[in-house]
Design an enzyme around this catalytic site. Structure first.
Site, PDB file in Angstrom:
ATOM      1  N   GLY A  14      38.748  34.263  37.018  1.00 47.76           N
ATOM      2  CA  GLY A  14      37.604  34.818  36.293  1.00 47.76           C
ATOM      3  C   GLY A  14      37.767  36.291  36.019  1.00 47.76           C
ATOM      4  O   GLY A  14      38.846  36.851  36.197  1.00 47.76           O
ATOM      5  N   ASN A  15      36.707  36.922  35.559  1.00 47.11           N
ATOM      6  CA  ASN A  15      36.719  38.366  35.331  1.00 47.11           C
ATOM      7  C   ASN A  15      35.350  38.932  35.678  1.00 47.11           C
ATOM      8  O   ASN A  15      34.421  38.188  35.965  1.00 47.11           O
ATOM      9  CB  ASN A  15      37.135  38.676  33.885  1.00 47.11           C
ATOM     10  CG  ASN A  15      36.140  38.123  32.882  1.00 47.11           C
ATOM     11  OD1 ASN A  15      35.031  38.607  32.758  1.00 47.11           O
ATOM     12  ND2 ASN A  15      36.548  37.064  32.176  1.00 47.11           N
ATOM     13  N   ARG A  16      35.233  40.252  35.664  1.00 45.70           N
ATOM     14  CA  ARG A  16      34.036  40.928  36.159  1.00 45.70           C
ATOM     15  C   ARG A  16      32.967  41.183  35.106  1.00 45.70           C
ATOM     16  O   ARG A  16      32.026  41.925  35.361  1.00 45.70           O
ATOM     17  CB  ARG A  16      34.430  42.271  36.789  1.00 45.70           C
ATOM     18  CG  ARG A  16      35.296  42.139  38.010  1.00 45.70           C
ATOM     19  CD  ARG A  16      35.514  43.507  38.636  1.00 45.70           C
ATOM     20  NE  ARG A  16      36.561  43.467  39.635  1.00 45.70           N
ATOM     21  CZ  ARG A  16      36.384  43.014  40.874  1.00 45.70           C
ATOM     22  NH1 ARG A  16      35.201  42.581  41.257  1.00 45.70           N
ATOM     23  NH2 ARG A  16      37.393  42.993  41.724  1.00 45.70           N
ATOM     24  N   SER A  17      33.087  40.602  33.922  1.00 41.72           N
ATOM     25  CA  SER A  17      32.086  40.881  32.885  1.00 41.72           C
ATOM     26  C   SER A  17      30.705  40.384  33.321  1.00 41.72           C
ATOM     27  O   SER A  17      30.541  39.232  33.702  1.00 41.72           O
ATOM     28  CB  SER A  17      32.497  40.211  31.572  1.00 41.72           C
ATOM     29  OG  SER A  17      31.507  40.465  30.604  1.00 41.72           O
TER      30      SER A  17
ATOM     31  N   ALA B  77      33.942  38.301  27.565  1.00 44.42           N
ATOM     32  CA  ALA B  77      35.307  38.521  28.044  1.00 44.42           C
ATOM     33  C   ALA B  77      35.922  37.128  28.226  1.00 44.42           C
ATOM     34  O   ALA B  77      35.566  36.403  29.165  1.00 44.42           O
ATOM     35  CB  ALA B  77      35.290  39.286  29.362  1.00 44.42           C
TER      36      ALA B  77
END
Ligand code: CTP
Ligand code: CA
Length: 233
Positions: free
Chosen positions: A33-36, A100
């Site tokens: 995943g990502n931090r958006s 994102a």
């Protein structure tokens, strides 16, 4: 509700905003995943609604709530986000890709939880590229005359400045507008004020702006309306 809310200059327009960050599963309990957080996308949705638009928010794992009054489609993965955006885009005047989106996903999703290896070794992780949703939308527009807008967080490096990278990306993506956000050096992620430059599809600078995520959102809709006056939508 209070009627004194500024211009309703997006009345009669249907906008689609993607927000948040995709999660690509590895097994039933793990993902890449990502931090958006989804905050910029939520600001875009809220301000479009305030300016009179009908809003569809394609929301990927946001850590903030969707604003009341927008149609929300919840998604997890890049593939789900692509399907949801393509479906919503069929009836939209503007699509803004603020999400994102993972560039890669695990090549296979393991059906049961991956066990830790007893011999201390690590399993290989094979990745495959996801579809570039923005480039695809820009290439074959689901609706003629639709305006397609991308977001890009960039850092300057040995290869070039933020603007250089933004220009190259604008040309590569083929979107009508690319909102470029310089990051690094305390800028961007978690910062109070965002600085953005808005480029057109040829990489020409059309606007420069600094402010809150709401201010940036309003500036994006201003740029969208200006582009539409030039006959793009
Ligand atoms: N985007 C997309 N589909 C993807 C990846 C990105 O639609 N698979 C969109 C994002 O939502 C954003 C824009 O493309 O609006 C730019 O994303 P960015 O990650 O900056 O672009 P990339 O082409 O993936 O380049 P980079 O190598 O910098 O990650
Ligand atoms: Ca990317």
């Amino acid at each position: 509700a209070l009627a004194l809310v500024g211009p309703r200059d997006l009345a009669g327009r249907h906008v689609v905003v993607s927000a948040g960050g995709t999660r690509e599963p590895l097994d039933p309990v793990r993902f890449l995943g990502n931090r958006s957080s989804g905050r910029q996308g939520v600001a875009l949705a809220r301000t479009a609604l305030a300016r009179g638009a009908q809003v569809t928010l394609v929301a990927a794992n946001m850590s903030v709530p969707a604003p009341p009054g927008v149609d929300v489609v919840q998604v997890e993965t890049a593939a789900e986000l692509r399907d949801a955006v393509r479906t919503a885009a069929k009836v939209a005047d503007v699509v803004v890709m603020a999400a994102a989106v993972a560039d890669y996903r695990p090549a296979t999703i393991v059906a049961s939880k991956i066990k830790k290896r007893a011999d201390g070794s690590a399993p290989p992780l094979e990745l495959v590229q996801t579809t570039d949703i923005l480039a695809e939308l820009a290439r074959d527009r689901p609706r003629p005359g639709q305006l397609v807008v991308g977001f890009a967080a960039e850092t300057g490096d040995d290869e070039g400045s933020v603007l250089d990278h933004g220009r190259a990306k604008a040309a590569r993506k083929g979107a009508d507008l690319l909102v470029v956000n310089p990051v690094g050096d305390g800028k961007g992620f978690g910062a109070e004020t965002n600085e953005v430059v808005v480029l057109d599809g040829t990489g020409e600078l059309v606007a420069r702006f600094a402010g809150s995520k709401d201010d940036v959102a309003h500036a994006v809709w201003d740029a969208v309306l200006a582009a539409s006056e030039h006959g793009v939508i």
